[in-house]
Design an enzyme around this catalytic site. Structure first.
Site, PDB file in Angstrom:
ATOM      1  N   ASP A 193      98.076  78.423  58.703  1.00 33.35           N
ATOM      2  CA  ASP A 193      97.549  78.290  57.461  1.00 33.35           C
ATOM      3  C   ASP A 193      97.483  76.871  57.126  1.00 33.35           C
ATOM      4  OD1 ASP A 193      96.865  78.291  54.618  1.00 33.35           O
ATOM      5  OD2 ASP A 193      98.074  80.114  54.298  1.00 33.35           O
TER       6      ASP A 193
ATOM      7  N   GLU B 267      86.329  65.347  63.175  1.00 35.62           N
ATOM      8  CA  GLU B 267      86.359  64.072  62.837  1.00 35.62           C
ATOM      9  C   GLU B 267      86.392  63.303  64.311  1.00 35.62           C
ATOM     10  OE1 GLU B 267      88.838  62.488  59.958  1.00 35.62           O
ATOM     11  OE2 GLU B 267      87.712  60.643  59.642  1.00 35.62           O
TER      12      GLU B 267
ATOM     13  N   HIS C  58      86.491  53.629  65.537  1.00 34.08           N
ATOM     14  CA  HIS C  58      86.138  54.913  65.003  1.00 34.08           C
ATOM     15  C   HIS C  58      84.430  55.035  65.306  1.00 34.08           C
ATOM     16  CE1 HIS C  58      85.691  58.373  62.119  1.00 34.08           C
ATOM     17  NE2 HIS C  58      85.079  57.944  61.592  1.00 34.08           N
TER      18      HIS C  58
END
Ligand code: HMG
Length: 415
Positions: free
Chosen positions: A271, A80, A368
């Site tokens: 993980d 992202e 963004h």
């Protein structure tokens, strides 16, 4: 930030050169980075089943994190745009305010053995045999003792369920720099026959819990009002308060924190599903709440604090097989799993600070989309040399969509 100042303005090659100088990356490691990770099919085929290919994620660096007086350039793996820029911005403002402090619990993992069909006095039986159970558990986890870890303690409780009474025997093991799942699960499967023999019932589930409440990390930063601005502080506090009072916002608030935490987990071969599960279960222990806090101190500065369970390792598992995980850990320079967890907590806090800063002031889309513009341009068919021009034009027009990128591209090509 020193050597890392303006890192994002450098070319990829220049960044790698800097990592060689500043973080001791060697030519082989630089080649792995420049070869997009270089996970060969043979290695990948040993990691999972039914392999058909390799899926790549970008690996970047958020420089400028000052934590407990040490400077970190944090590796982050994420698809992202704007997450790494946001972390870097928050880290920069934090460093200008004195940096983060952080600490972590000893790396103690928790595991459960479920015993079913147990009598009423099962707890007494467990307690009567606790010495022998503990001695066997210690033996089963003795491999950890050479690293300073090993069995720590055990306890039990009963549950009255729709399938009858159950005993849950809980074991705590210090797994040092490992994530610890294998150590725990081996111990739990190894101890189950003794529990059946000495306590009662039949052993069913023998598995660690990802809710690693004895393995939490904490980070704190006081962002100075002179550095952040009073308006931005008010915006952050209003945004935080919405998360406290509204679960729909709280979910997104915690997602923003996990943007940072997960990206470091993925970069370092950890993980991330375990990290995610434990963070949200921890947030929900007293009703779903933010993983962090923001408040103003008496000087009007913004104090941010975060606490979350972080069962992460610096050895074992994918850390050994992924070609980039070891390099990422070297870049980070964290000497233990505890140190890694502290960095991850600080990154999570920074990430939320940056998101709330943007949301509480100019809105999220401007920053963004500015960073997403080149993706849109490429998606519209722009080629090398055209992408930057199209992205720049989109910024000037403040119009971010593939459609607008296509229009700009047409004009650029004179079509
Ligand atoms: P800005 O203030 O316009 O940027 O922020 P700037 O150009 O003034 O630069 C300030 C600093 O930001 C720079 O300092 C860098 O540290 C960093 P400098 O080094 O120049 O002295 N920076 C960059 N770092 C790397 N690459 C770049 C770059 N640009 C600036 N290209 C910024 C721009 C995007 C940082 C800001 O608008 C921001 O933080 N936005 C928030 C973005 C965000 O949170 N993204 C997450 C994805 S959205 C989401 O999934 C989560 C969310 O829903 C969670 C929630 O709701 O809480 C938002």
């Amino acid at each position: 930030m020193g050597a890392f100042s303006g890192f994002y303005k450098k070319t990829i090659q220049e960044r790698i050169e800097l990592l060689k100088q500043e973080r001791g990356i060697n030519d082989g490691e630089a080649k792995v980075l420049l070869d997009s990770g270089a996970l060969d099919l043979e290695t990948a085929n040993r990691m999972i089943e039914n392999l058909v290919g390799v899926n790549h994620l970008p690996l970047g660096i958020a420089p400028g994190f000052r934590i407990n007086g040490k400077e970190y350039a944090v590796p982050m793996c994420i698809e992202e745009p704007s997450v790494i820029a946001a972390a870097a911005k928050a880290a920069k403002l934090a460093a200008q305010s004195g940096g983060f402090t952080a600490d972590a619990d000893e790396p103690v993992m928790t595991g459960q053995v479920q015993l079913v069909n147990v009598p009423e006095d099962v707890l007494e039986k467990f307690n009567a045999n606790k010495g022998e159970i503990a001695a066997r558990a210690k033996e089963l986890a003795s491999g950890m003792e050479m690293y300073g870890g090993g069995y720590r303690e055990c306890e039990a409780h009963t549950l009255e369920t729709s399938r009858g009474r159950m005993l849950v025997a809980v074991f705590y093991v210090d797994v040092r720099d490992a994530m610890g799942a294998n150590t725990l699960n081996t111990l739990l499967e190894g101890i189950a026959p003794l529990l059946e023999e000495k306590v009662a019932g039949e052993a069913r589930l023998r598995i660690l819990t990802n809710l690693a409440v004895r393995r939490k990390a904490r980070a704190k930063c006081t962002w100075k009002k002179e550095v952040v601005g009073e308006d931005a502080i008010e915006g952050i506090l209003d945004g935080y308060e919405l998360a406290v009072n509204d679960i729909y916002r709280c979910c997104t608030h915690n997602k923003g924190i996990m943007n940072g935490v997960d990206a470091v987990a993925v970069a370092t071969g950890n993980d991330w599903r375990a990290v995610e599960a434990s963070a949200h279960a921890y947030a929900a222990m007293d009703g779903y709440t933010p993983l962090n806090k923001f408040y103003k101190n008496e000087d009007g500065d913004l104090v941010g604090e975060i606490e979350l369970p972080l069962a992460v390792g610096t050895v074992g598992g994918a850390i050994n097989t992924s070609p980039t995980a070891g390099i990422a850990l070297k870049l980070l320079g964290a000497e233990s799993a505890m140190e890694l967890s502290m960095v991850m907590a600080a990154v999570g806090l920074a990430q939320n600070f940056a998101a709330l800063y943007a949301l509480g002031t100019e809105g999220i889309q401007k920053g963004h989309m500015k960073l997403h513009a080149s993706n849109l341009a490429a998606g519209a068919g722009a080629k090398e040399g055209e992408i930057e021009k199209v992205a720049k034009k989109m910024q000037e027009q403040n119009e971010y969509s593939v459609e607008s990128a296509k229009n700009i591209l047409k004009k650029l090509r004179g079509e």
